[in-house]
Structures are given as structure tokens and as C-alpha cells.
Design an enzyme around this catalytic site. Sequence first.
Site, PDB file in Angstrom:
ATOM      1  N   CYS A 199       0.829  -1.210   0.000  1.00 27.02           N
ATOM      2  CA  CYS A 199       0.000   0.000   0.000  1.00 27.02           C
ATOM      3  C   CYS A 199       0.861   1.257   0.000  1.00 27.02           C
ATOM      4  CB  CYS A 199      -0.930  -0.009   1.205  1.00 27.02           C
ATOM      5  SG  CYS A 199      -0.090  -0.297   2.775  1.00 27.02           S
ATOM      6  N   HIS A 515      -1.544   0.722   7.440  1.00 29.93           N
ATOM      7  CA  HIS A 515      -1.976   0.801   6.042  1.00 29.93           C
ATOM      8  C   HIS A 515      -1.822   2.243   5.560  1.00 29.93           C
ATOM      9  CE1 HIS A 515      -4.123   0.130   2.377  1.00 29.93           C
ATOM     10  NE2 HIS A 515      -5.106   0.953   2.723  1.00 29.93           N
TER      11      HIS A 515
END
Length: 1314
Positions: A199, A515
Amino acid sequence: MRRKCNNVVDTSSDCNQMTTEDVQADIKHSDDVENKIQKQIILNSSTTVASIEMYVRDVFPNDHESVELILHYEGGKTICLNDYKNSSMGDLGIQLNPELNYTITVTPSEKRNMSLYVNDVAEDDLLLGASASPTTGEVPSSSGNDTAPIHEDFLEHGHCSRCRVGPTTSDVEPSNNVESMSVVESTNYVGLVNQAMTCYLNSLVQALFMTPEFRNAIYNWEFDGQNEARSIPYQLQKLFLNLQTSTRSAVETTDLTTSFGWQGSEAWHQHDIQELCRVMFDALERKFKDTKQANLINDLYEGKMLDYVKCLECGTEKSREDTFLDIPLPVRPFGSNVAYNSVEEALRAFVQPETLEGNNQYHCEKCNKKCDAHKGLKFIKFPYLLTLHLKRFDFDYNTMHRIKLNDKVVFPEKLNLNSFVPNNRNENESIDERDTIVKCDECSTTDSGSALDDESCQGTDLSSTVNDHDENCEDSDEGIDVSSGNVHHETEAKGPYIYELFSIMIHSGSASGGHYYAYIKDFDKNQWLCFNDQSVNRITEDDIKKTYGGGPQKGYYSGVYTSSTNAYMLMYRQIDKERNCAAMKVEEFPPHMQKLLHHMRNKEKTDRINKEKQNNSFRLTVNCYNPYTDELMDVRISLFRDSTLEDAAITAHRRFKLDGIVEVEDCRMVIYNKKQSCIDCSFESDDLIFCDIVDRFKVFYSDWLLEIKEPGTEFRTYKKGGINMRTYYVNVETEDVREPVLVRVDVDDTVRILKNKIADMLIMNTNNIQVAITKFCNDPQYLDDDNMIVPFDNVSSDFKLYVSSVLDEDPDKKFDHSKFKKIIERFEYIVYLGVLLPDTDPATLDGMFIPSLDSVQNNENKLEASVTDRTNSPSLRISPQPGAMSCGDTFGDQSNSEDSSLSDSDRTLVGDAPGDCQGIFSSNSTSPADQHMISPMDPAEDMYNYDVLGNPSEEMSWDNNATGIMKNVTYFKVMSIKDCKRSPSDTNYAKLCKIFIDNRMTLDMFKKYLEPVVRVPKEYFKIYRQYPSPDEEWSTLSDTLRLARDGQTLTVKLGRALSINEFNCKVYLLKPGSTDTNHFLFEHILTRGQSVGQVKKEILFKAKKLHMLDIPFNKCRLREKCLKKPRKVYIDDQLFLDDISVLSSYEVYLQELDHVESVTSPNQLVLFARHWCPSTMTLQPFQEVVLDTTTMSELKSKVSEMSNIPLENVQVAFVRSIFPCDMHLLDIHSELDWDPNVTHLDQWPLQVDDGTAFFYRDSREKLKELTYEEKKEISIKENTRLGRVPSKSCATWEKSLRIYLDNWPSETEDNCID
């Protein structure tokens, strides 16, 4: 293409049809006086105002940020829709009538700048559950009260979670008793697929792509064509093209990461986005070297600053110029629990000088003494693209853990940095005008500069510049006036360094993992979007505000907040009309990019077609007869449903590895009848596709065969339902039966057609052919009516044809009384088999310890002489062979030339002929090639080898009853032997033998008759069938050959065949002090009643012969092997199967000793012992301990004797791991149970047996004290030796981020960026 949401439909699209409940409304813009832009929207009772506004913004994407929507309906009524954002038409009480006209007028509101600062930001918006995720479905509004909270998907245990792209129905609170509806909008942007934990890469790539200047520069770079897989700019170029032009919702980044030199595991490692940015920029700089883009990174991202020291007494300043690509801003002052209010305060603290005083005074060369001084940083030039790194990750010295600082730090949309650059300093001012300046261009970020490493800002009073987090924090002044960029200056500083925010890198999670996703502004459309891996959605101002961080504190720990989602890296672009540009459009691409785009689209189209084909693929089993051995092989191939028969033949040809053996032009695909072992049907064309074959020929679950024809011939046509029948030619005059040929019989064939086929095959006159057919019980049916259809079915495999030119020597005899029928009846139990023979040259036999038949049977010369003397005997005969047939339809090459390869010793036939039919299997031929048969009544009876083949008079008896059926007889006739191999490189099988044999013969008798053919005694070869398993020996000697199918090929393999009371065992070598317990030597056969000493002599002889091992008899032993553990020692006078149990898969060790055997009784206990030396952290080699009893005292006594350790100081520990009991050196001293409190070794918890290992040590010896470095070194070596991987979770184990430029990681790690 942008898709519309479910509730908003463009009626210009043909795919959307109005219902009776829908009405069409016109959309008019207030500035469009001439109505040039005409748009319509379909409304119904469930259409929300928010969805209408979204559609309006799609129609007018470059319009003002705030618009007023006025709905005109029911002949003059109007309503301002902006006041009812979450309401639907039905909620507003608007009755929609298709017969009335509806118009929505779009009027721009007064333009205002987007402000990321709100006077009253309620901390309730950042309660547990608040998220920095976009509020999907909402649009920017003039009021912040309509924003619904979004629950945060917290990250746990370091796993990469996903931010939610929108609330569920339950997540949105109703407003004004009006049901709120979540509208999910799809944009025309492309996402990036998360490989696993990439990510951080996806967020950075999207930010770079959305930077017009960077994107254009990448497009202008031209690839030189060298090693495209490893070219980072080229792969970035392709990825940007996909992001701009792909019709997919998300594209892969695997090509880019491959160009980094990353392997599959790299995708499972989390990394810092700022670290990736630095490393990737460095890699791009090196790849851009000597190109027009050589200075790209510096031109866009490089700024300059001074690292200075200024004397406070004389004012002399010494400085060094540094460059930076990003500015790392501490979130909190060093040692403080209170964070900076904003990025501007953090910047001011960043350049706040440190006072060097007291013991830390600076030595001024001009004053020639130590003086108080200021040491700090000054910005002298900001880059065009400014990157601010909020250093949210820190180390807590109280808990000794890494932590993440989630404090609130506000950042403006427009940032004025002119006040940070001295007004009296010109960018072009000569550095030489200052006292002393040291240039340093090696630093790519401020983290590497000398003064920049100091984040503490020590000596600076920051009490007035940090947040006071009390209960009234939410009402306190945020400290920034976003309209001017700096609340602390009454007038805005003038200059070029005014920036606008366009990218926010957001981290959600903890210091252990999390994330990343990005909020990025589209400059062309003036829209903010959330790029979260595969999803791209619009966001609101409130979403951006939530990325400031902060929120209510948890209370139990100062500075810990409930929200872990906040901005981590900010990107600003300088507002400069001359440099600001738009991203290239497709039509503006340079020629090389147009060419690349065309190539990528074609490849994408091809890949899509191939994928569609893959979805329509199926697996097919294809059979093929081995061109050398006629064995049936099979493979599984993958085909597409639109594949042709030719495609299948090419694939099967490749899978069978027939290249160089058979030309692919000589192969085709046909339907195969496995029951009949023949072709079922063929096809008129190889261009037929499989889906048509199923429909036209009703072929569903059929078997397939790759048919191989002879080069230069034509393929035959096979009608469906036909079979191949073995056709035997019978010479009535000589009573000889030839090898069979295969004749194709179709379902509608008449006897006349059948005779024509036989005539072509056997070169006979059709009018003279006599044909009989048999099935099952060998009851022959004479086919005398030429117009009769041949009676057969394609299910049974027992049909045979017998052919002759006459029925009998007496032409008046009918078939039922003819000699022809009698010969057929005598052939009832005869089957036709192939036998693959191994190479039995002396070298092969000698290497396998197999005696030749000559060494067992010394009268072979007599046999050969006897055969030579009787070459004119009419009793020895082999019939002339018909021409060869194509592979797949026959069981061997039947050319006459192959018979000449048979030596006299190869020709062995055992048979019988009753008194009234002595000539059935004999002839008057004088050809040496025909001498293959003898019978007990034959004049050549004396050449029968009774010693080798047994006494025929005892085995063969005749029943002279009218039935004429043979009882207890054997028939064995070698028809042909030819050279063959399984493949060109295979030398295991040298000959293929074709025989006629009585299927009532036992396997044991069959092997006896094969001895002269194989040239090896029957005890030294084995028989294998293709069915049920080609790898399973046919070992039941009492079985009859009825278990072998007629026409089957058997395989003979060399090897000692086991007799009754014989067992096979595997022998392994165990050397003194060696830990290799799987050193395999060979297989050996044990016989019941053999002594261990006798077997040991045989094994030693074999080991010397095969492995050159010269081991004395009295310095070795045989020992039981259980898995990898040496167990019970065998005594020489013990007997196998009497004293020693032998099971299947039996294994023994040949253990070499460095001393004369000391074990004299099977009751003694033989153990292993190793000396552990704590002072040196070493283990000595294994030693053997022989115990007469199982007491602990005897074990310690024996150990004391062989180690010279006083008995009272001997300590032992039982090692439970599998032999050779490898343990980590750092675990031995502490993990083992030293000196267990037991008196007998067979007591719980020890329960030892032979082969158990013990460690022993001297209790007086102290453990070596290891430094951290020594302990680490030992740990690494031991982990490597034992093959251990450090058991660390992904949350705590960090692997350095590297980009490999030239070499893969496995080659070298010297040439990499990290």
C-alpha cells in the site's frame, strides 16, 4: 469511462431505460444563456439531492466549488435543493408526473478558497470510530454539520488493513428525520492492486502520477531498449500509461517491483513511504544519468539550506550548504508530550537555532576563544515540489518500544514560506561572499546533515508554540490563518515561495504496522480524491480535516489518542504560472509514447483474448503408442474449446517428446477405443474444432489417441464403431500359424469387403481366402457368405480372425471337419505377447552381481551345437512374416529381416503335438530362421535342455479324447526379436521379443522358458505388467498367464527376484563420528535362517565391489535402522527371521567402527554420548557407551572412565531430539534436564532404548560469559547450521528497503539503493 451511480442516470445512454415511475429533468446552467449545453437526468422518488449534485459536478467538472441547485416543477414552483442534501424527492413531497416538465438550474455560489481549517472543529468528530477515510457519497458543503462520522477500521498486529471507502447504511446518522442514503460514486481514475503489503508503494506512485510535472518528464524520457524488465523508468512509464488510459478499475504493479529487483517475498514486507520515496528517487537519478532527465529529481524536489554556527560575540558566521529532497518535521519537541500546533510551527522550530553555551561553547577562530554561539539551519531555497515528512514514529524510552505519535498537527491548503528565507539574500548570491562555506551535496534529505540530525531544538523556549491540550483544546486557536498561511504575521511575506497542497499520504495503524493511502488533488478538475489501493473515490473537506490527527485522549497515558489515522507526508506545489502545467493528454504524447501505448493496448487485447480462452479451456487425456516398444503411453494436455485437432496433435506431440523421433506431420488426433485397444474413428479434417466435434459426432467422454503413420504414407479413414481384429494366417499344409496382423473391420463391412482388406494386407488372392472368426470359447464361425455382414461388436475384445487359402488338403471336406478348424481349436489357449528384454551384457550383469546363464548352465555350447546339427530338421520353424504395420495398429515390426537377428540360442519353443496332430505346429522348412519349435515327440527331442527347462515328460500329458483339448501342457514359441529402446537416450531395454504362449502356463514356468531368451537365470529377473501398474512387480509365481491380456507387452527387469522366505532390505552406511544417517549403499536380500555374520560378509563384499569400501569384518556391525535412528545392534550368531524380526521396508545400518567390536550380547544397551564443554561452548564428537544394565549409575561410571571426569562431577542429560540430536549451542546448557532424578534408564521420563543419545558435562566447568556480539555471532551460525528462520512476526521484523539496479539480490547486494 466514468460510470454513473445507481440513482443518477444519463438518459443519453442507450443501456438505461426509463420506467413508468421515472421522469426526465433538464439541467441548465445559469451562464449558458444560449442553452448550448443540454443535459438530462432521470428522477424518481428515491433520487437524493446529494446524487443530483454529484451528477451536476460530473457534467461541469471545472465549475465553482459551491453551486446552487434550483428545481422548477409543477408549473412554476421552485425549491432550493442545497438545503436538503440527504433527502430524496419522495422525502421532499415532490410528486413526479411524467406529463409535466422539470428543470434544474445550476447557479455558481460566490467563489471561496478551500480552507482546511475550521474555526470550530469538534473533537467529537474524532472519537473512537472516526476515520480519515473518505466520506463517500457526500460532497463539499457550506456547512460542516452534515458530515457523518465514519467508523475506523483499526489495524491490529501489524497486518495491512484496508481503509473503508464509504459508510454502510448503519454508519450514517439520519438528519432532520430524513433517511440518509449513501451514494457510491465511481470516477474515471484507475487504482493499483495491492500485491500483499504494498500500500505504501501504491500511495507514492499515485501521488507521483498525479504530479503533472513529474508525469510529463517520465513521458518525455525515451527508452533505449536495453533490458526492459530491469528498467525502472520504463516500467514507471508503462504504469503511468495504464493509470491514464486503462479501462480497468485497477492495474498491477508487479512489473515495477520486478524492475526494483524485488522477489515474491518483498511484497510481504511493510516499509515506510518516505523511505521508499528517497530510495526510488535515488534509483531514478542513477538511471537518468546521461539523459535529458538527469537533473529531473533535483529540478523538481531539491531545496537548499545552510547549516551554520554564528558567534554571539563577534557575529562571525560559518556555514555549510546542504541540499534536501524532503523536510523531516518532528511532531513533538524532544522530551515533550505536547505536539506542535501546525506544520508552520514545526518549521519554525526546525530552524530555531540552538545556543551553544557553558561546557558546550563554540571555539571562534576570530575571537580565538570559546564563545556562546547559535547553531542552526537556514533555508536559502525551497524546491518547486515541497515534501514535508511528519515524523510520527518515535521511541518511548519508558516502555522501550516504538510508538506512533497521533497528535493533531494542522496543515494549510496554501503555505507561504517566504518568511523562512532571509529577505536580504538573493538566490544567486555568491557563496564566496560569506566567511567560510562548506558545500555538501551528498545529502539527499535533511536527516543526513550534521545539524539537521538534531531534532531537539534544545535551548529554545517553545512554550508559546505548542498545543496546550486541556479540556478547552477544541476551542483554542489552531495557530494558522489559512488564508495567509501564517497567523503570526500581520502582513503576508512577499516572495515566490507560496505553495498549494496537492497530496496527503495517510498512515492508519501503529508503529508496528499499518496501512497507507493517499488523498490527492486533481489540478485539472480541482477535485480531491482518495486513492486507496484499488479504489478511487471523491472526498470531502471533513475527510481532510480528520487527517490532522489527535482526538480525545485515552486518559491512562499522556499523549495517546483514540484515532490512529493521520497525515504522514505532505506534498506541496509552488504556485508559479510559468512552471505550473497540466498533465499530457493522449493526443499530446510524443511519438515514442504513442508507439508504446499502441503496443500496450495490443498486448492487453491479446492477454484478454488469452484469458478468455483460458476460461474456456479444458483438459484432455491423450494416448500414444511408443514408437520403439509399442507400449501405450498417456499424457494430459490443456486445450481451448476452439482449438483444432491440429492444435491438439501439436501439443500432444510436444508433451510426448516425439521431436526428432516422429514428424508432427505424421501425427493426428483420433478417437480411441481403449477396450479394444484400437482407433474408434477418425475425422475428415484436422481443422475441426473440439466444440464442433462434440455437437456433430456426439463425442463426450471418449478417449483420444495420437496416431502415428509411416513417413510417406497416407492416413487411413476409420469409421466410428469399427475395431481392429488380430488376423492369423494358417498354413494348412505345414500346420503353421504366423504372427498376427491387425485388420480393420467396420460395422457395415461384408465378408467380401473383409476379404479384400485381408488380401491387401497379406498379399493374397481374394477368391482363395477362407475366413473364420472366433470369440470367447474359440468356437470358430466360418464366414462363407460374401454378402453377410461381419458379426462383431465393439465392446468385446476377444474377436480373432483366422485366414487360410484352403480349408483342408482334401478339397471336399467341409469346414466343420477340416484341418483348418482343428488348427484353430488347438489355438484356443494360445496368446500373443510382447516381452521387453533388458540389456544383459557382461558389464551390466557384473555390476548388479547377477550371474549369466552360462555360469549356471554350462552346457549351452552343447545346446547350440545341437541346434546347429539340426538346422535341416522340420521340427524347428518360424513362419515368414508379413510386412510391417503402422504404429498403433500392430504389436511389432513384422519384417522378415528381424528374424535373421535371432541366434540359435534365442530360439526356444516348448510345445506338444498329440499323436494324430503332430504336424500342427511343425513344418518341413529347412530355413535356419524357422527353427524355433521342439516338442516331446520331436526327433530333435535330445536338444531340449532338461536341466534348464524342466522335464517335459513330467509336465506335459495328452488327452486323446475326441475333444482334443490340451491338459497340463505348455506351449512357448519365440516369433521374433528386434532391437528397440524406449527412447533414443534410453539404454535399459535392448530387445523386443514377440511370442506365442499357452495362457495356462504359470508365471514361474514362463520365467523358466524365458531364461535362454533373457540369458539370465529366472531368479535374477522380474516380470512387470502395464496393468494394473507398470511399477508393480508381477511376483505371484503361481499366477497363470490368463492374467495377461492378449497382445499385451510385458517388461523384464534385472534384479534378484524374491523366493519364499526371502526379504529385501536396504543397507545404509554409518561412519564413526558422522551424523549422516541416510548414506544409502544398496539393496540386499535376506533369507530365513541366515546368520548376521554371513549377511555381513555378503554386504562387505558388495560394498567393496560397488563403493570401494574396505572395512574389516571385526570392525563393523549390522544395526537396525528405524527412520534416522540407529537402534539394536545385531550379534553375528543371531539368525534373521528366527532371532531377528524382518518386516516390509526393512532397513539396516552397516556401522563402521574405529575399534574392534565390543558388543557381545543382544541384551547389552548401546548408547551415544557427547561431551558438552560449557567453558568453550563446544560439543565433542559422538562416543559409544555399552551398558550391561540399564542403571544411571553404570552410565555415569562408563562416562567417567572414558572422559576422566570424577564420577561425582559427571552430569548427564537425555536428548529427546531425533538422531543425530542437533541442538542450538545456546540452548544446551539451559534447556536440557541435567542429572535427572532416576535410577534406571528405562524409567519415565527417560525410557531410553538402543541408540539413544546423551550429553554429559563436568559440573565444575563454568559457562562461558558471552558478549552481545559473540552471542549474536553464535546464534547466526547455529541458525544457519540448523536451517532455522528467526521466528519474528511481520509486525516487529523489519527488512531494509532496497532497490537493486543491475544485479538480482541472489547475485550480489553491493549494487543496490537502500
